[in-house]
Write a protein that holds these residues in place. Structure first.
Motif, PDB file in Angstrom:
ATOM      1  N   GLN A  16       0.829  -1.209   0.000  1.00 20.41           N
ATOM      2  CA  GLN A  16       0.000   0.000   0.000  1.00 20.41           C
ATOM      3  C   GLN A  16       0.861   1.255   0.000  1.00 20.41           C
ATOM      4  O   GLN A  16       0.560   2.214  -0.721  1.00 20.41           O
ATOM      5  N   LEU A  17       1.921   1.259   0.785  1.00 21.15           N
ATOM      6  CA  LEU A  17       2.798   2.420   0.866  1.00 21.15           C
ATOM      7  C   LEU A  17       3.508   2.675  -0.468  1.00 21.15           C
ATOM      8  O   LEU A  17       3.611   3.822  -0.923  1.00 21.15           O
ATOM      9  N   ILE A  18       3.986   1.615  -1.096  1.00 23.20           N
ATOM     10  CA  ILE A  18       4.655   1.761  -2.394  1.00 23.20           C
ATOM     11  C   ILE A  18       3.647   2.229  -3.444  1.00 23.20           C
ATOM     12  O   ILE A  18       3.965   3.066  -4.291  1.00 23.20           O
ATOM     13  N   MET A  19       2.421   1.717  -3.380  1.00 23.43           N
ATOM     14  CA  MET A  19       1.385   2.119  -4.330  1.00 23.43           C
ATOM     15  C   MET A  19       1.064   3.608  -4.157  1.00 23.43           C
ATOM     16  O   MET A  19       0.916   4.324  -5.153  1.00 23.43           O
ATOM     17  N   GLU A  20       0.982   4.071  -2.932  1.00 26.74           N
ATOM     18  CA  GLU A  20       0.737   5.497  -2.684  1.00 26.74           C
ATOM     19  C   GLU A  20       1.902   6.348  -3.188  1.00 26.74           C
ATOM     20  O   GLU A  20       1.695   7.413  -3.769  1.00 26.74           O
ATOM     21  N   LYS A  21       3.113   5.861  -2.971  1.00 22.88           N
ATOM     22  CA  LYS A  21       4.293   6.562  -3.473  1.00 22.88           C
ATOM     23  C   LYS A  21       4.236   6.653  -4.994  1.00 22.88           C
ATOM     24  O   LYS A  21       4.496   7.710  -5.571  1.00 22.88           O
ATOM     25  N   LEU A  22       3.878   5.553  -5.653  1.00 26.23           N
ATOM     26  CA  LEU A  22       3.784   5.531  -7.109  1.00 26.23           C
ATOM     27  C   LEU A  22       2.733   6.525  -7.597  1.00 26.23           C
ATOM     28  O   LEU A  22       2.965   7.271  -8.550  1.00 26.23           O
ATOM     29  N   LYS A  23       1.583   6.563  -6.939  1.00 29.76           N
ATOM     30  CA  LYS A  23       0.526   7.500  -7.328  1.00 29.76           C
ATOM     31  C   LYS A  23       1.029   8.939  -7.247  1.00 29.76           C
ATOM     32  O   LYS A  23       0.778   9.746  -8.153  1.00 29.76           O
ATOM     33  N   THR A  24       1.737   9.255  -6.181  1.00 26.16           N
ATOM     34  CA  THR A  24       2.273  10.604  -6.016  1.00 26.16           C
ATOM     35  C   THR A  24       3.311  10.911  -7.088  1.00 26.16           C
ATOM     36  O   THR A  24       3.300  11.997  -7.678  1.00 26.16           O
ATOM     37  N   LEU A  25       4.203   9.962  -7.348  1.00 24.07           N
ATOM     38  CA  LEU A  25       5.214  10.159  -8.386  1.00 24.07           C
ATOM     39  C   LEU A  25       4.575  10.395  -9.743  1.00 24.07           C
ATOM     40  O   LEU A  25       4.984  11.287 -10.495  1.00 24.07           O
ATOM     41  N   LEU A  26       3.566   9.598 -10.073  1.00 28.11           N
ATOM     42  CA  LEU A  26       2.898   9.731 -11.368  1.00 28.11           C
ATOM     43  C   LEU A  26       2.171  11.067 -11.479  1.00 28.11           C
ATOM     44  O   LEU A  26       2.201  11.718 -12.527  1.00 28.11           O
ATOM     45  N   LYS A  27       1.527  11.477 -10.396  1.00 27.44           N
ATOM     46  CA  LYS A  27       0.779  12.734 -10.391  1.00 27.44           C
ATOM     47  C   LYS A  27       1.702  13.932 -10.593  1.00 27.44           C
ATOM     48  O   LYS A  27       1.347  14.885 -11.280  1.00 27.44           O
ATOM     49  N   ASN A  28       2.902  13.878 -10.005  1.00 26.33           N
ATOM     50  CA  ASN A  28       3.811  15.020 -10.027  1.00 26.33           C
ATOM     51  C   ASN A  28       4.849  14.970 -11.150  1.00 26.33           C
ATOM     52  O   ASN A  28       5.635  15.899 -11.297  1.00 26.33           O
ATOM     53  N   HIS A  29       4.848  13.909 -11.925  1.00 24.92           N
ATOM     54  CA  HIS A  29       5.871  13.717 -12.952  1.00 24.92           C
ATOM     55  C   HIS A  29       5.693  14.687 -14.122  1.00 24.92           C
ATOM     56  O   HIS A  29       4.580  14.945 -14.572  1.00 24.92           O
ATOM     57  N   ASP A  30       6.800  15.217 -14.619  1.00 25.27           N
ATOM     58  CA  ASP A  30       6.804  16.054 -15.825  1.00 25.27           C
ATOM     59  C   ASP A  30       6.951  15.118 -17.018  1.00 25.27           C
ATOM     60  O   ASP A  30       8.045  14.681 -17.351  1.00 25.27           O
ATOM     61  N   TRP A  31       5.832  14.809 -17.650  1.00 23.43           N
ATOM     62  CA  TRP A  31       5.824  13.827 -18.725  1.00 23.43           C
ATOM     63  C   TRP A  31       6.537  14.314 -19.977  1.00 23.43           C
ATOM     64  O   TRP A  31       6.817  13.537 -20.881  1.00 23.43           O
ATOM     65  N   HIS A  32       6.839  15.583 -20.046  1.00 25.14           N
ATOM     66  CA  HIS A  32       7.479  16.145 -21.234  1.00 25.14           C
ATOM     67  C   HIS A  32       8.911  16.606 -20.943  1.00 25.14           C
ATOM     68  O   HIS A  32       9.454  17.415 -21.684  1.00 25.14           O
ATOM     69  N   TYR A  33       9.515  16.052 -19.897  1.00 21.48           N
ATOM     70  CA  TYR A  33      10.863  16.478 -19.505  1.00 21.48           C
ATOM     71  C   TYR A  33      11.886  16.248 -20.610  1.00 21.48           C
ATOM     72  O   TYR A  33      12.865  16.978 -20.727  1.00 21.48           O
ATOM     73  N   GLY A  34      11.694  15.248 -21.417  1.00 24.97           N
ATOM     74  CA  GLY A  34      12.641  14.923 -22.480  1.00 24.97           C
ATOM     75  C   GLY A  34      12.765  15.998 -23.543  1.00 24.97           C
ATOM     76  O   GLY A  34      13.756  16.044 -24.271  1.00 24.97           O
ATOM     77  N   ARG A  35      11.787  16.864 -23.603  1.00 28.61           N
ATOM     78  CA  ARG A  35      11.797  17.938 -24.591  1.00 28.61           C
ATOM     79  C   ARG A  35      12.345  19.243 -24.023  1.00 28.61           C
ATOM     80  O   ARG A  35      12.407  20.246 -24.740  1.00 28.61           O
ATOM     81  N   SER A  36      12.720  19.228 -22.763  1.00 27.58           N
ATOM     82  CA  SER A  36      13.151  20.461 -22.112  1.00 27.58           C
ATOM     83  C   SER A  36      14.543  20.892 -22.569  1.00 27.58           C
ATOM     84  O   SER A  36      15.447  20.077 -22.748  1.00 27.58           O
ATOM     85  N   ASP A  37      14.711  22.197 -22.728  1.00 31.29           N
ATOM     86  CA  ASP A  37      16.026  22.773 -23.028  1.00 31.29           C
ATOM     87  C   ASP A  37      16.822  23.006 -21.742  1.00 31.29           C
ATOM     88  O   ASP A  37      18.023  23.237 -21.790  1.00 31.29           O
ATOM     89  N   ASP A  38      16.121  22.968 -20.613  1.00 36.35           N
ATOM     90  CA  ASP A  38      16.739  23.211 -19.308  1.00 36.35           C
ATOM     91  C   ASP A  38      17.262  21.884 -18.753  1.00 36.35           C
ATOM     92  O   ASP A  38      16.482  20.977 -18.463  1.00 36.35           O
ATOM     93  N   MET A  39      18.571  21.794 -18.596  1.00 41.08           N
ATOM     94  CA  MET A  39      19.173  20.539 -18.123  1.00 41.08           C
ATOM     95  C   MET A  39      18.686  20.166 -16.721  1.00 41.08           C
ATOM     96  O   MET A  39      18.520  18.991 -16.412  1.00 41.08           O
TER      97      MET A  39
END
Length: 75
Positions: A16-39
């Protein structure tokens, strides 16, 4: 004598704790980071991506985990 939760309940709680961690990570993830010019933004996104996949591996890539991932992935 060990007093506390039985082993099966401890494992369920850890999941349950890992699942909650995963939910938080997914919610806060920048899905377009690969396109960023900022390292710095790219590094944060890359680290977040590693944490997401690590949590998924811990949980075993079950259908529930994959469904959760797909619900958050915008593409």
């Amino acid at each position: 004598m060990h007093v506390g939760l039985p082993p099966c309940r401890i494992i369920k709680r850890q999941i349950q704790l890992i699942m909650e961690k995963l939910k938080t990570l997914l919610k806060n993830h920048d899905w377009h980071y690969g396109r960023s010019d900022d390292m710095r933004a790219w590094r944060r996104g890359n680290e977040s991506n590693k944490q997401i996949h690590s949590a998924m591996m811990e949980l075993g890539n079950t259908p529930e985990v994959i469904e959760l991932y797909n619900q958050h992935k915008p593409f």
